[in-house]
Design a protein around this motif. Structure first.
Motif, PDB file in Angstrom:
ATOM      1  N   ILE A  54       0.845  -1.203   0.000  1.00  9.08           N
ATOM      2  CA  ILE A  54       0.000   0.000   0.000  1.00  9.08           C
ATOM      3  C   ILE A  54       0.874   1.244   0.000  1.00  9.08           C
ATOM      4  O   ILE A  54       0.598   2.210  -0.722  1.00  9.08           O
ATOM      5  CB  ILE A  54      -0.972  -0.004   1.196  1.00  9.08           C
ATOM      6  N   GLU A  55       1.947   1.224   0.786  1.00  8.60           N
ATOM      7  CA  GLU A  55       2.853   2.378   0.846  1.00  8.60           C
ATOM      8  C   GLU A  55       3.491   2.643  -0.513  1.00  8.60           C
ATOM      9  O   GLU A  55       3.517   3.772  -0.991  1.00  8.60           O
ATOM     10  CB  GLU A  55       3.929   2.132   1.903  1.00  8.60           C
ATOM     11  N   TYR A  57       2.468   1.581  -3.532  1.00 11.45           N
ATOM     12  CA  TYR A  57       1.454   1.933  -4.525  1.00 11.45           C
ATOM     13  C   TYR A  57       0.951   3.357  -4.301  1.00 11.45           C
ATOM     14  O   TYR A  57       0.746   4.105  -5.259  1.00 11.45           O
ATOM     15  CB  TYR A  57       0.299   0.928  -4.469  1.00 11.45           C
ATOM     16  N   SER A  58       0.781   3.743  -3.041  1.00  7.93           N
ATOM     17  CA  SER A  58       0.368   5.113  -2.725  1.00  7.93           C
ATOM     18  C   SER A  58       1.416   6.109  -3.203  1.00  7.93           C
ATOM     19  O   SER A  58       1.077   7.180  -3.718  1.00  7.93           O
ATOM     20  CB  SER A  58       0.131   5.267  -1.219  1.00  7.93           C
ATOM     21  N   ASN A  62       0.809   8.984  -5.852  1.00  6.39           N
ATOM     22  CA  ASN A  62       1.083  10.372  -5.496  1.00  6.39           C
ATOM     23  C   ASN A  62       2.016  11.026  -6.512  1.00  6.39           C
ATOM     24  O   ASN A  62       1.793  12.173  -6.906  1.00  6.39           O
ATOM     25  CB  ASN A  62       1.654  10.468  -4.087  1.00  6.39           C
ATOM     26  N   GLY A  98      -5.598  -0.494  -4.828  1.00  2.00           N
ATOM     27  CA  GLY A  98      -6.510  -0.029  -3.783  1.00  2.00           C
ATOM     28  C   GLY A  98      -7.893  -0.629  -3.933  1.00  2.00           C
ATOM     29  O   GLY A  98      -8.497  -1.082  -2.956  1.00  2.00           O
ATOM     30  N   SER A 115      -4.139   2.481   6.212  1.00  2.00           N
ATOM     31  CA  SER A 115      -3.335   2.824   5.027  1.00  2.00           C
ATOM     32  C   SER A 115      -4.187   2.814   3.768  1.00  2.00           C
ATOM     33  O   SER A 115      -4.029   3.669   2.891  1.00  2.00           O
ATOM     34  CB  SER A 115      -2.173   1.841   4.866  1.00  2.00           C
ATOM     35  N   PHE A 119      -5.087   5.951   1.219  1.00  2.00           N
ATOM     36  CA  PHE A 119      -4.959   5.862  -0.236  1.00  2.00           C
ATOM     37  C   PHE A 119      -6.197   6.457  -0.913  1.00  2.00           C
ATOM     38  O   PHE A 119      -6.089   7.285  -1.820  1.00  2.00           O
ATOM     39  CB  PHE A 119      -4.758   4.400  -0.662  1.00  2.00           C
ATOM     40  N   ARG A 122      -6.519  10.237  -0.413  1.00  2.00           N
ATOM     41  CA  ARG A 122      -5.624  11.003  -1.291  1.00  2.00           C
ATOM     42  C   ARG A 122      -6.254  11.167  -2.670  1.00  2.00           C
ATOM     43  O   ARG A 122      -6.193  12.246  -3.267  1.00  2.00           O
ATOM     44  CB  ARG A 122      -4.257  10.311  -1.393  1.00  2.00           C
TER      45      ARG A 122
END
Length: 188
Positions: A54-55, A57-58, A62, A98, A115, A119, A122
């Motif tokens: 997740i981190e 991919y986020s 971003n 996501g 998390s 996502f 954001r």
């Protein structure tokens, strides 16, 4: 590419194609060429791997959003570029990571959910900015708040991607994307 990055790349593809519950450490081990036990050195649990995914991919999202925002495109062109992110997932026969995780939210470890929520928040924040920009540029007509429109766009695109992938009907995705844009730009 370092082994940790190879593992994350493999896991991301597997999640986007099969879902988080649809792969095992054994699948990754075969793909990256290490023993299953060695994966636990990098990610002791599948939840640890999920949080890292997740981190990563986020971060990818971003960077893409900042690139779009930093361009000289008009708000409707920025929204088209955002839709193109979904189209590229469809072209790669993948789901948004996501969206795939959201479909499995009830079976994920609870520590992954904050998390995942960040996502989606954001996405909504960015879409709200673009919709507000387009409204100020008189490109978009909003019936209600930009945030509510952002939620609708995100939900519709995630759903259109899911359905197009399940049915193989890419045209359904394109029609949904077109309808979303037409709905924003329609006057009166």
């Amino acid at each position: 590419m370092e082994m940790r990055d190879q593992i994350l790349t493999s896991a991301q593809r597997l999640v986007q194609q099969r879902g988080f519950n649809g792969f095992s450490y054994a699948d990754i081990a075969v793909e990256v060429g290490i023993r299953k036990a060695s994966l636990h050195h990098y990610f002791p649990t599948k939840t640890d791997l999920g949080l890292a995914l997740i981190e990563v991919y986020s971060g990818q999202l971003n960077r893409a959003l900042l690139n779009i925002s930093g361009s000289s495109l008009s708000a409707n062109q920025k929204l088209d570029a955002y839709i193109a992110l979904y189209r590229s997932s469809l072209d790669a026969e993948r789901m948004c990571l996501g969206g795939m995780l959201a479909s499995e939210a009830l079976t994920l470890d609870a520590t992954m959910l904050p998390s995942l929520k960040r996502f989606f928040n954001r996405n909504i924040e960015w879409l709200t900015e673009i919709l507000t920009e387009g409204n100020l540029q008189q490109l978009f007509v909003l019936n209600g708040s930009a945030t509510n429109h952002a939620r609708m766009l995100l939900s519709a695109l995630q759903g259109a991607l899911l359905i197009a992938r399940a049915t193989g009907d890419r045209e359904a995705f394109e029609q949904t994307a077109s309808s979303l844009m037409t709905g924003l730009t329609r006057k009166g």
